[in-house]
Design a protein around this motif. Structure first.
Motif, PDB file in Angstrom:
ATOM      1  N   VAL A 193       0.836  -1.212   0.000  1.00  0.00           N
ATOM      2  CA  VAL A 193       0.000   0.000   0.000  1.00  0.00           C
ATOM      3  C   VAL A 193       0.878   1.273   0.000  1.00  0.00           C
ATOM      4  O   VAL A 193       0.597   2.249  -0.713  1.00  0.00           O
ATOM      5  CB  VAL A 193      -0.934  -0.002   1.203  1.00  0.00           C
ATOM      6  N   THR A 194       1.959   1.261   0.747  1.00  0.00           N
ATOM      7  CA  THR A 194       2.842   2.418   0.800  1.00  0.00           C
ATOM      8  C   THR A 194       3.503   2.680  -0.536  1.00  0.00           C
ATOM      9  O   THR A 194       3.656   3.844  -0.967  1.00  0.00           O
ATOM     10  CB  THR A 194       3.923   2.188   1.888  1.00  0.00           C
ATOM     11  N   ASN A 195       3.905   1.600  -1.207  1.00  0.00           N
ATOM     12  CA  ASN A 195       4.499   1.775  -2.543  1.00  0.00           C
ATOM     13  C   ASN A 195       3.509   2.353  -3.527  1.00  0.00           C
ATOM     14  O   ASN A 195       3.870   3.165  -4.405  1.00  0.00           O
ATOM     15  CB  ASN A 195       5.026   0.438  -3.056  1.00  0.00           C
ATOM     16  N   ILE A 196       2.238   1.975  -3.378  1.00  0.00           N
ATOM     17  CA  ILE A 196       1.223   2.528  -4.283  1.00  0.00           C
ATOM     18  C   ILE A 196       0.986   4.008  -4.002  1.00  0.00           C
ATOM     19  O   ILE A 196       0.873   4.833  -4.922  1.00  0.00           O
ATOM     20  CB  ILE A 196      -0.093   1.733  -4.149  1.00  0.00           C
ATOM     21  N   VAL A 197       0.923   4.362  -2.730  1.00  0.00           N
ATOM     22  CA  VAL A 197       0.598   5.760  -2.383  1.00  0.00           C
ATOM     23  C   VAL A 197       1.786   6.688  -2.603  1.00  0.00           C
ATOM     24  O   VAL A 197       1.643   7.753  -3.217  1.00  0.00           O
ATOM     25  CB  VAL A 197       0.144   5.814  -0.906  1.00  0.00           C
ATOM     26  N   TYR A 198       2.950   6.272  -2.139  1.00  0.00           N
ATOM     27  CA  TYR A 198       4.111   7.156  -2.225  1.00  0.00           C
ATOM     28  C   TYR A 198       5.091   6.813  -3.347  1.00  0.00           C
ATOM     29  O   TYR A 198       6.025   7.557  -3.577  1.00  0.00           O
ATOM     30  CB  TYR A 198       4.880   7.127  -0.890  1.00  0.00           C
ATOM     31  N   GLY A 199       4.871   5.694  -3.972  1.00  0.00           N
ATOM     32  CA  GLY A 199       5.817   5.280  -5.007  1.00  0.00           C
ATOM     33  C   GLY A 199       5.398   5.763  -6.360  1.00  0.00           C
ATOM     34  O   GLY A 199       4.702   6.779  -6.532  1.00  0.00           O
TER      35      GLY A 199
END
Length: 209
Positions: free
Chosen positions: A200-206
């Motif tokens: 989820v973090t990679n999707i939001v901030y990546g």
């Protein structure tokens, strides 16, 4: 002539005639039956009393064995505690004696004053130190064991430990399996949760991939 022969024939017994019934029993037979019944009852009562006495004796013996086992268990804890304390004290005193001896052996004044002790090897110092520590620990433990106040305190502690209900082997095994299974499930859950939040973090901030 025929008439005389006819008169000499024995009389026939009637087939329908029933045997005579015996009369009522005599008083002697009644008293014999009563005496036999009394003897049987007395024997049964004696057997029952003997059985109750045996059961009472078995219960008393079992209770005595339980009391003796409890006392032995308490005494066992006391002896084990003093033995463990003696072994630990002997080990510590042996190390202290060895350390002090090795330190003094490096001093010039000690080598001049006691050259024989300074010339002892390190392995021999350890052996002699353990012997000295063991003797001192034995004396200390025996004096402590004969101390009335310390012995009373140790007996009270051992009596309380004897009341503790320790888990059985089956209970320990089951509890171990439960702990292992719970730890495994929690580890898998946290690993999956970490991977999910990393995704989820990679999707939001990546880069959105």
């Amino acid at each position: 002539m025929a008439k005389g022969q006819k008169d000499k024939q024995p009389p026939k017994v009637a087939e329908d005639e029933e045997p005579e019934e015996s009369g009522p029993s005599s008083p002697a037979e009644d008293s014999s039956l009563v005496a036999q019944s009394e003897r049987t009852g007395a024997a049964d009562a004696k057997d029952a009393e003997a059985q109750r006495a045996d059961e009472s004796n078995e219960a008393d013996e079992a209770e005595d064995e339980e009391v003796a086992a409890a006392q032995l268990g308490s005494e066992r804890y006391v002896l084990a505690g003093f033995f463990a304390a003696g072994m630990l004290l002997a080990y510590l005193l042996g190390k202290v004696v060895h350390g002090v001896w090795a330190t003094l052996a490096n001093k010039d004044w000690f080598s001049r004053t006691l050259p024989a002790l300074a010339a002892v090897g390190d392995d021999d110092k350890t052996t002699y130190g353990m012997i000295v520590g063991g003797v001192v620990a034995l004396v200390v433990v025996l004096r402590a064991f004969r101390n009335a106040e310390l012995r009373a305190w140790s007996d009270e502690v051992a009596a309380e430990l004897a009341k503790v209900k320790w888990p059985t082997k089956k209970e320990v095994t089951n509890a171990t399996f439960v702990v292992i299974a719970t730890t495994t499930v929690a580890t898998l859950y946290l690993a999956l949760l970490d991977r999910f939040w990393a995704f989820v973090t990679n999707i939001v901030y990546g880069d959105g991939s």
